[in-house]
Design a protein around this motif. Sequence first.
Motif, PDB file in Angstrom:
ATOM      1  N   PRO A 261      59.870 -32.304   6.949  1.00 30.89           N
ATOM      2  CA  PRO A 261      58.799 -31.309   6.998  1.00 30.89           C
ATOM      3  C   PRO A 261      59.040 -30.264   8.078  1.00 30.89           C
ATOM      4  CG  PRO A 261      58.167 -33.159   8.338  1.00 30.89           C
ATOM      5  CD  PRO A 261      59.586 -33.423   7.867  1.00 30.89           C
ATOM      6  N   GLN A 262      58.540 -29.070   7.848  1.00 35.19           N
ATOM      7  CA  GLN A 262      58.261 -28.156   8.939  1.00 35.19           C
ATOM      8  C   GLN A 262      56.784 -28.356   9.312  1.00 35.19           C
ATOM      9  OE1 GLN A 262      59.594 -26.889   5.940  1.00 35.19           O
ATOM     10  NE2 GLN A 262      61.663 -27.191   6.759  1.00 35.19           N
ATOM     11  N   GLN A 263      56.413 -27.813  10.437  1.00 32.90           N
ATOM     12  CA  GLN A 263      55.020 -27.907  10.881  1.00 32.90           C
ATOM     13  C   GLN A 263      54.063 -27.405   9.812  1.00 32.90           C
ATOM     14  OE1 GLN A 263      53.886 -27.068  15.161  1.00 32.90           O
ATOM     15  NE2 GLN A 263      53.234 -25.174  14.205  1.00 32.90           N
ATOM     16  N   GLU A 264      54.417 -26.295   9.179  1.00 26.09           N
ATOM     17  CA  GLU A 264      53.537 -25.701   8.169  1.00 26.09           C
ATOM     18  C   GLU A 264      53.367 -26.611   6.958  1.00 26.09           C
ATOM     19  OE1 GLU A 264      51.541 -23.055   7.733  1.00 26.09           O
ATOM     20  OE2 GLU A 264      51.750 -22.623   9.855  1.00 26.09           O
ATOM     21  N   ARG A 265      54.380 -27.429   6.650  1.00 24.05           N
ATOM     22  CA  ARG A 265      54.233 -28.354   5.520  1.00 24.05           C
ATOM     23  C   ARG A 265      53.181 -29.406   5.811  1.00 24.05           C
ATOM     24  NH1 ARG A 265      58.783 -31.419   2.979  1.00 24.05           N
ATOM     25  NH2 ARG A 265      57.106 -31.846   1.525  1.00 24.05           N
ATOM     26  N   ILE A 266      53.096 -29.832   7.065  1.00 24.57           N
ATOM     27  CA  ILE A 266      52.029 -30.765   7.446  1.00 24.57           C
ATOM     28  C   ILE A 266      50.679 -30.096   7.247  1.00 24.57           C
ATOM     29  CG2 ILE A 266      51.078 -32.179   9.291  1.00 24.57           C
ATOM     30  CD1 ILE A 266      53.824 -33.138   8.485  1.00 24.57           C
ATOM     31  N   PHE A 267      50.563 -28.834   7.713  1.00 22.05           N
ATOM     32  CA  PHE A 267      49.299 -28.109   7.583  1.00 22.05           C
ATOM     33  C   PHE A 267      48.927 -27.923   6.108  1.00 22.05           C
ATOM     34  CE2 PHE A 267      50.173 -25.650  11.818  1.00 22.05           C
ATOM     35  CZ  PHE A 267      50.164 -26.856  12.495  1.00 22.05           C
ATOM     36  N   THR A 293      48.170 -21.083  19.606  1.00 18.24           N
ATOM     37  CA  THR A 293      49.044 -21.839  20.493  1.00 18.24           C
ATOM     38  C   THR A 293      48.204 -22.444  21.611  1.00 18.24           C
ATOM     39  OG1 THR A 293      49.500 -19.988  21.988  1.00 18.24           O
ATOM     40  CG2 THR A 293      50.954 -20.243  20.056  1.00 18.24           C
ATOM     41  N   TYR A 294      48.743 -23.469  22.239  1.00 21.15           N
ATOM     42  CA  TYR A 294      48.056 -24.108  23.367  1.00 21.15           C
ATOM     43  C   TYR A 294      47.753 -23.091  24.462  1.00 21.15           C
ATOM     44  CZ  TYR A 294      47.614 -26.959  27.610  1.00 21.15           C
ATOM     45  OH  TYR A 294      47.186 -27.502  28.797  1.00 21.15           O
ATOM     46  N   GLU A 295      48.720 -22.223  24.754  1.00 18.98           N
ATOM     47  CA  GLU A 295      48.519 -21.233  25.823  1.00 18.98           C
ATOM     48  C   GLU A 295      47.377 -20.279  25.466  1.00 18.98           C
ATOM     49  OE1 GLU A 295      49.812 -20.992  28.804  1.00 18.98           O
ATOM     50  OE2 GLU A 295      51.085 -22.752  28.560  1.00 18.98           O
ATOM     51  N   LEU A 438      40.486 -25.407  13.146  1.00 19.05           N
ATOM     52  CA  LEU A 438      41.668 -24.641  13.569  1.00 19.05           C
ATOM     53  C   LEU A 438      42.778 -25.603  13.957  1.00 19.05           C
ATOM     54  CD1 LEU A 438      41.752 -23.387  17.194  1.00 19.05           C
ATOM     55  CD2 LEU A 438      39.887 -24.847  16.455  1.00 19.05           C
ATOM     56  N   TRP A 439      43.989 -25.074  13.989  1.00 17.36           N
ATOM     57  CA  TRP A 439      45.161 -25.796  14.478  1.00 17.36           C
ATOM     58  C   TRP A 439      45.518 -25.278  15.863  1.00 17.36           C
ATOM     59  CZ3 TRP A 439      46.848 -29.921  11.892  1.00 17.36           C
ATOM     60  CH2 TRP A 439      46.616 -29.999  10.520  1.00 17.36           C
ATOM     61  N   VAL A 440      45.781 -26.184  16.781  1.00 17.75           N
ATOM     62  CA  VAL A 440      46.331 -25.827  18.085  1.00 17.75           C
ATOM     63  C   VAL A 440      47.762 -26.359  18.124  1.00 17.75           C
ATOM     64  CG1 VAL A 440      46.112 -26.047  20.588  1.00 17.75           C
ATOM     65  CG2 VAL A 440      44.055 -25.893  19.166  1.00 17.75           C
ATOM     66  N   THR A 441      48.706 -25.477  18.461  1.00 22.36           N
ATOM     67  CA  THR A 441      50.131 -25.818  18.357  1.00 22.36           C
ATOM     68  C   THR A 441      50.837 -25.593  19.691  1.00 22.36           C
ATOM     69  OG1 THR A 441      50.817 -23.572  17.737  1.00 22.36           O
ATOM     70  CG2 THR A 441      50.072 -25.025  15.956  1.00 22.36           C
ATOM     71  N   ASP A 442      52.098 -26.007  19.726  1.00 20.92           N
ATOM     72  CA  ASP A 442      52.985 -25.748  20.876  1.00 20.92           C
ATOM     73  C   ASP A 442      52.408 -26.269  22.192  1.00 20.92           C
ATOM     74  OD1 ASP A 442      54.664 -24.535  19.108  1.00 20.92           O
ATOM     75  OD2 ASP A 442      54.146 -22.495  19.660  1.00 20.92           O
ATOM     76  N   LEU A 487      44.481 -30.904  15.034  1.00 20.57           N
ATOM     77  CA  LEU A 487      43.450 -30.325  14.181  1.00 20.57           C
ATOM     78  C   LEU A 487      42.124 -30.466  14.916  1.00 20.57           C
ATOM     79  CD1 LEU A 487      42.621 -29.043  11.476  1.00 20.57           C
ATOM     80  CD2 LEU A 487      42.218 -31.363  10.612  1.00 20.57           C
ATOM     81  N   VAL A 488      41.432 -29.342  15.094  1.00 14.93           N
ATOM     82  CA  VAL A 488      40.206 -29.301  15.891  1.00 14.93           C
ATOM     83  C   VAL A 488      39.051 -28.821  15.018  1.00 14.93           C
ATOM     84  CG1 VAL A 488      39.103 -28.222  17.899  1.00 14.93           C
ATOM     85  CG2 VAL A 488      41.526 -28.859  17.997  1.00 14.93           C
ATOM     86  N   LEU A 489      37.890 -29.424  15.219  1.00 15.25           N
ATOM     87  CA  LEU A 489      36.682 -29.012  14.511  1.00 15.25           C
ATOM     88  C   LEU A 489      35.525 -28.953  15.497  1.00 15.25           C
ATOM     89  CD1 LEU A 489      34.854 -28.434  12.093  1.00 15.25           C
ATOM     90  CD2 LEU A 489      34.795 -30.900  11.630  1.00 15.25           C
ATOM     91  N   ASN A 490      34.961 -27.761  15.673  1.00 12.64           N
ATOM     92  CA  ASN A 490      33.754 -27.578  16.491  1.00 12.64           C
ATOM     93  C   ASN A 490      33.882 -28.222  17.870  1.00 12.64           C
ATOM     94  OD1 ASN A 490      32.842 -26.374  14.194  1.00 12.64           O
ATOM     95  ND2 ASN A 490      31.185 -27.806  13.797  1.00 12.64           N
TER      96      ASN A 490
END
Length: 598
Positions: A261-267, A293-295, A438-442, A487-490
Amino acid sequence: MSSTAPFSTPPPLDLLGELRRTHYCGEIRPTDAGRRAILMGWVHRRRDLGSLIFVHLRDRTGIAQVVFKTDVSAEVHAKAETIRHEYVIAVEGPIAVRSADTVNPSIDTGEVELVADKVWILNESRTPPFPMEEDAGVSEDARLKYRFVDLRRPRMQRNIILRHKIAFAVRETLNNLGFLEIETPFMTRSTPEGARDFLVPSRLQQGSFYALPQSPQLFKQLLMISGFDKYFQIVRCFRDEDLRADRQLEFTQIDLEMCFPQQERIFETIEPLIEHVCGVAGYQVHAPFPRFTYEYAMEHYGSDKPDLRLPAMHPVADLFPALVAGGMPLLAIRIPRCGQLSRKERDDLKAAGTERGLRVYDDPKRLERDFPDAAAKLRERVTAEEGDLLVLATAAEPPAGHRPEHQVCQAAGALRLLAGQKYNDRHRLLDPKVFRFLWVTDFPMFEWDEEEKRWNAAHHPFTSVHDDDLDKLTQDPAHCRAKSYDLVLNGVELGSGSIRIHRRDIQASVFAALGFTDEEAKRRFGFFLEALEYGTPPHGGIALGLDRLVMILAGETSIRDVIPFPKTAKGTDLMCDAPTPVPDRQLKELGIALRVKL
């Protein structure tokens, strides 16, 4: 009747025999009028009007009204006079449409009732330890001690049924996407992942212990090495850690892993799963979800699990350089439609900032007077409107330690959430029925442990480093980014995952960066390191917290309200009275002697 005293004169009880119900209580409708039906359930309410007795009969589907009439059957009516709350009964009779003036719009079956001409009392009940109504104020200890009664309440029935529907939707979706459900062991070796393990002593190998899994992490990676390509499991996990509203000693996660997988495939796998699950709960959400991104999340929300129902913070140090020192951030916080705050409200907000090490500028008129040009640019940058609360926050003093700018952002983010929660009642700023995923990455690859003076894995040590940061593993671990994502929700972290390390040399480098010697790495993870040498494909996955997801979709604030048999905040089971001491005989069989005298 006491909830603890024995029955003095129990009513005559009937046997179920070959009796079968024809309808669930919540299913009868006007289209069933004239048909005979047999209903079974618990007596929710009872009203005795003399010649008429009304009973609300409850099962997991809802409530049906049953009426007993003397002119239908005096014998059945007399028997109904002995019925009390929470008795288990069966009734038979025709379904009748209620007159317009007696329709009950508060229940789904409110247009009809069953006119009983037969009744069976299958069991009596002590007086319940608390009322069964939705709005009853009941202590949590009482609810957990009598959980078998608490679970009968309509609210809890809805929550547990929703949990089932969500779990079924997960299995359905992942099966359709080609995933295989495979079970992994509950008894394995101790490979700590950040929390304490629950240990299980071995009787056959005395002095040795199994551990209950904190997650199926290594086993699901081994399944990828085994060629199963796509795995999932709705799995129980165990962590011996302090409990909170969203944390239990044992919990359930939706666990999956896939090859190549790439990251996007998981998403792309998880987003339709979430759309389906929310649809089952009666809500519509639409992918794709935002990616931060995390930053970016830290700079604009002060959190790696942002709540998007409130506006982002904006860095504005460039507009007001005179208000900051030491290169620290200056952040603009906007809370929409709060109106004019009282002086006390502003003082309280400023005090909350001071408690978090912040200096807060909360007077927009003063800013406009002292910095007219900058104040106008500020309003434009944050898209402030009339009636919005607007404050600026920066460090009172530059914090010590690693990444001080993040500490300032975290403090400002906490103030943002506090303000949003404080004024939530005014404008429903944090509407629990609005779902912002939303997704938080890196994420950072490592976290600095100030006490141990060493780097720890920010996610877990099997997470792959960002391709561009491979050379930083040992030279500059502070700036290594991981191929990890949440994966974040509220404002709640629903799940965490990563692309895994699939090469032995990179895994060895990560262990070295964490300070593991070769001997220690081999002792703790030798079987896995060996497996990496046998054609391991690139792979990655994620684990989503089922309990937290159901909690949010059910509108609850604690996962204890969506788990059938949870523990208290102290980790005890009040219903079963666990944990408890065990006889010395059992300890002797395990080769264990207690140092603590009970």
